[in-house]
Motif scaffolding. Structure first.
Motif, mmCIF file in Angstrom:
data_model
loop_
_atom_site.group_PDB
_atom_site.id
_atom_site.type_symbol
_atom_site.label_atom_id
_atom_site.label_comp_id
_atom_site.label_asym_id
_atom_site.label_seq_id
_atom_site.Cartn_x
_atom_site.Cartn_y
_atom_site.Cartn_z
ATOM 1 N N ASN A 1 0.830 -1.209 0.000
ATOM 2 C CA ASN A 1 0.000 0.000 0.000
ATOM 3 C C ASN A 1 0.864 1.258 0.000
ATOM 4 O O ASN A 1 0.596 2.220 -0.722
ATOM 5 C CB ASN A 1 -0.921 0.019 1.214
ATOM 6 C CG ASN A 1 -1.897 -1.135 1.291
ATOM 7 O OD1 ASN A 1 -2.372 -1.481 2.372
ATOM 8 N ND2 ASN A 1 -2.208 -1.762 0.162
ATOM 9 N N ALA A 2 1.913 1.261 0.825
ATOM 10 C CA ALA A 2 2.812 2.414 0.903
ATOM 11 C C ALA A 2 3.534 2.642 -0.417
ATOM 12 O O ALA A 2 3.653 3.786 -0.895
ATOM 13 C CB ALA A 2 3.822 2.225 2.035
ATOM 14 N N ALA A 3 4.028 1.561 -1.027
ATOM 15 C CA ALA A 3 4.751 1.683 -2.298
ATOM 16 C C ALA A 3 3.854 2.255 -3.387
ATOM 17 O O ALA A 3 4.269 3.129 -4.164
ATOM 18 C CB ALA A 3 5.293 0.318 -2.720
ATOM 19 N N MET A 4 2.608 1.785 -3.446
ATOM 20 C CA MET A 4 1.707 2.280 -4.488
ATOM 21 C C MET A 4 1.226 3.699 -4.205
ATOM 22 O O MET A 4 0.892 4.443 -5.125
ATOM 23 C CB MET A 4 0.528 1.330 -4.641
ATOM 24 C CG MET A 4 0.900 -0.029 -5.235
ATOM 25 S SD MET A 4 1.809 0.065 -6.808
ATOM 26 C CE MET A 4 3.465 -0.365 -6.256
ATOM 27 N N THR A 5 1.233 4.102 -2.930
ATOM 28 C CA THR A 5 0.958 5.507 -2.612
ATOM 29 C C THR A 5 2.043 6.389 -3.215
ATOM 30 O O THR A 5 1.757 7.408 -3.864
ATOM 31 C CB THR A 5 0.884 5.718 -1.089
ATOM 32 O OG1 THR A 5 -0.131 4.875 -0.546
ATOM 33 C CG2 THR A 5 0.564 7.163 -0.744
ATOM 34 N N LEU A 6 3.302 6.015 -3.007
ATOM 35 C CA LEU A 6 4.412 6.775 -3.588
ATOM 36 C C LEU A 6 4.330 6.798 -5.106
ATOM 37 O O LEU A 6 4.492 7.855 -5.743
ATOM 38 C CB LEU A 6 5.751 6.169 -3.149
ATOM 39 C CG LEU A 6 6.100 6.257 -1.662
ATOM 40 C CD1 LEU A 6 7.387 5.487 -1.375
ATOM 41 C CD2 LEU A 6 6.239 7.710 -1.215
ATOM 42 N N ARG A 7 4.084 5.644 -5.712
ATOM 43 C CA ARG A 7 4.010 5.569 -7.181
ATOM 44 C C ARG A 7 2.857 6.421 -7.710
ATOM 45 O O ARG A 7 3.008 7.160 -8.690
ATOM 46 C CB ARG A 7 3.847 4.118 -7.632
ATOM 47 C CG ARG A 7 3.656 3.972 -9.139
ATOM 48 C CD ARG A 7 3.584 2.522 -9.558
ATOM 49 N NE ARG A 7 4.899 1.906 -9.504
ATOM 50 C CZ ARG A 7 5.124 0.618 -9.757
ATOM 51 N NH1 ARG A 7 4.116 -0.192 -10.046
ATOM 52 N NH2 ARG A 7 6.349 0.126 -9.707
ATOM 53 N N GLY A 8 1.690 6.324 -7.067
ATOM 54 C CA GLY A 8 0.519 7.065 -7.522
ATOM 55 C C GLY A 8 0.704 8.562 -7.407
ATOM 56 O O GLY A 8 0.391 9.320 -8.345
ATOM 57 N N LEU A 9 1.215 9.020 -6.262
ATOM 58 C CA LEU A 9 1.441 10.454 -6.080
ATOM 59 C C LEU A 9 2.463 10.986 -7.079
ATOM 60 O O LEU A 9 2.319 12.100 -7.606
ATOM 61 C CB LEU A 9 1.904 10.740 -4.649
ATOM 62 C CG LEU A 9 0.867 10.488 -3.547
ATOM 63 C CD1 LEU A 9 1.516 10.622 -2.174
ATOM 64 C CD2 LEU A 9 -0.318 11.445 -3.667
ATOM 65 N N ASN A 10 3.487 10.184 -7.363
ATOM 66 C CA ASN A 10 4.500 10.606 -8.322
ATOM 67 C C ASN A 10 3.901 10.720 -9.727
ATOM 68 O O ASN A 10 4.187 11.674 -10.469
ATOM 69 C CB ASN A 10 5.671 9.615 -8.311
ATOM 70 C CG ASN A 10 6.950 10.223 -8.847
ATOM 71 O OD1 ASN A 10 7.327 11.325 -8.480
ATOM 72 N ND2 ASN A 10 7.622 9.492 -9.728
ATOM 73 N N LEU A 11 3.055 9.784 -10.082
ATOM 74 C CA LEU A 11 2.390 9.799 -11.384
ATOM 75 C C LEU A 11 1.463 11.004 -11.506
ATOM 76 O O LEU A 11 1.490 11.745 -12.497
ATOM 77 C CB LEU A 11 1.596 8.501 -11.563
ATOM 78 C CG LEU A 11 0.842 8.295 -12.872
ATOM 79 C CD1 LEU A 11 1.804 8.245 -14.053
ATOM 80 C CD2 LEU A 11 0.029 7.007 -12.817
ATOM 81 N N LEU A 12 0.661 11.234 -10.470
ATOM 82 C CA LEU A 12 -0.304 12.335 -10.496
ATOM 83 C C LEU A 12 0.366 13.710 -10.434
ATOM 84 O O LEU A 12 -0.232 14.715 -10.823
ATOM 85 C CB LEU A 12 -1.287 12.183 -9.327
ATOM 86 C CG LEU A 12 -2.240 10.982 -9.413
ATOM 87 C CD1 LEU A 12 -2.917 10.737 -8.076
ATOM 88 C CD2 LEU A 12 -3.283 11.189 -10.511
ATOM 89 N N SER A 13 1.609 13.736 -9.938
ATOM 90 C CA SER A 13 2.340 15.008 -9.821
ATOM 91 C C SER A 13 3.268 15.267 -10.996
ATOM 92 O O SER A 13 4.035 16.239 -10.976
ATOM 93 C CB SER A 13 3.154 15.022 -8.515
ATOM 94 O OG SER A 13 2.320 14.821 -7.398
#
Length: 285
Positions: free
Chosen positions: A110-122
């Motif tokens: 969950n933590a890893a995909m939070t980082l990946r998702g925020l990076n993608l959206l930013s």
């Protein structure tokens, strides 16, 4: 809540082997482990925060999990904010399918995909290398989930080498109705002893030896788990059986997918309705 602008799959993992090499000067334990993703996953959804003030918040389908700043998703979001210097305003929702306290890496994923998702959206302000570094500060298993591959891990688990892994393993996961705190298992490792009549030796398989040094401390305290491992090894459908990570999940690699289905039925009857049993595939996502 507004409709999601992004949904990411957060896969579970098993450890095909886990060797504890000793305690490091930083207090962590040195490891040699092989991490293998499963086709079992949570779903993490990102929706734009509409409330005022525009602050990020987390909801979860599992009411027993905290959704405050102690959750690894929120810790990952705060780490991303600090690294980028940019406040985030998202409604995050976790649809949980991976049991917690299970040794399956759900929180780390969950933590890893939070980082990946925020990076993608930013707009990708952070490199993969930076995301891995951030992940390693959140938990030893977090960097693995940023690789989308079977990996060998050393250090405290954060030094990763992706592998060519041609196998798709039929696996039965069995988790009793209790979890095991990972720090406890590592703390007890050096003083633990083996139980008589329990197989701890490496099980030799085409994809490598299967062994877990954390079985020693965990099996001493939770006697159901060694009994479950030995029961699995007695079943004709089982190729190998092992505890994953620090437990409490014990898993069996079955001879075939048909055997996995049959073994899961037997395990559910053997363990009773309070035990979670799931057939999955292990290998490259």
């Amino acid at each position: 809540m507004s409709s999601p602008v992004l949904q990411l799959s957060c896969p579970a993992k098993i450890n095909l082997h886990l060797r504890v090499l000793g305690k490091r000067e930083d207090g962590f334990h040195a490891l040699d482990t092989r991490l293998c993703p499963l086709d079992l996953s949570d779903t993490l959804s990102f929706s734009e925060a509409s409330a005022t003030p525009r602050i990020s918040q987390l909801t979860c389908s599992d009411a027993s999990l905290p959704t405050d700043e102690t959750n690894l998703v929120m810790k990952a979001l705060r780490a991303f904010e600090k690294a980028t210097g940019t406040p985030q305003s998202w409604n995050l929702h976790l649809e949980k399918r991976i049991p917690h306290g299970a040794g399956l890496g759900g929180g780390s994923s969950n933590a890893a995909m939070t980082l990946r998702g925020l990076n993608l959206l930013s707009g990708h302000p952070l490199s993969q290398e930076t995301l891995v570094t951030l992940g390693s500060q959140l938990g030893s298993d977090v960097p693995f989930f940023l690789y989308d591959a079977v990996c060998d891990a050393t250090g405290r688990g954060e030094v990763l080498t992706p592998l060519d892994f041609p196998w798709q393993l039929p696996v039965v996961l069995i988790k009793p109705p209790f979890g095991i705190p990972t720090p406890w298992a590592y703390k007890q490792w050096s003083t633990s002893t083996q139980l008589h009549g329990v197989l701890y030796a490496p099980q030799l398989c085409p994809w490598g030896p299967m062994v877990n040094d954390l079985e020693r401390p965990v099996f001493e305290k939770w006697s159901l788990l060694p009994a479950l491992k030995m029961w699995l090894l007695d079943q004709v459908e089982t190729r190998a059986a092992l505890m994953s990570g620090s437990g409490s999940t014990v898993f069996a690699v079955a001879q075939s997918e048909t055997d996995a289905a049959a073994l899961a039925t037997k395990a559910a009857a053997h363990c009773g309705e309070t035990t979670w049993v799931k057939v999955v595939r292990a290998g490259h996502p």
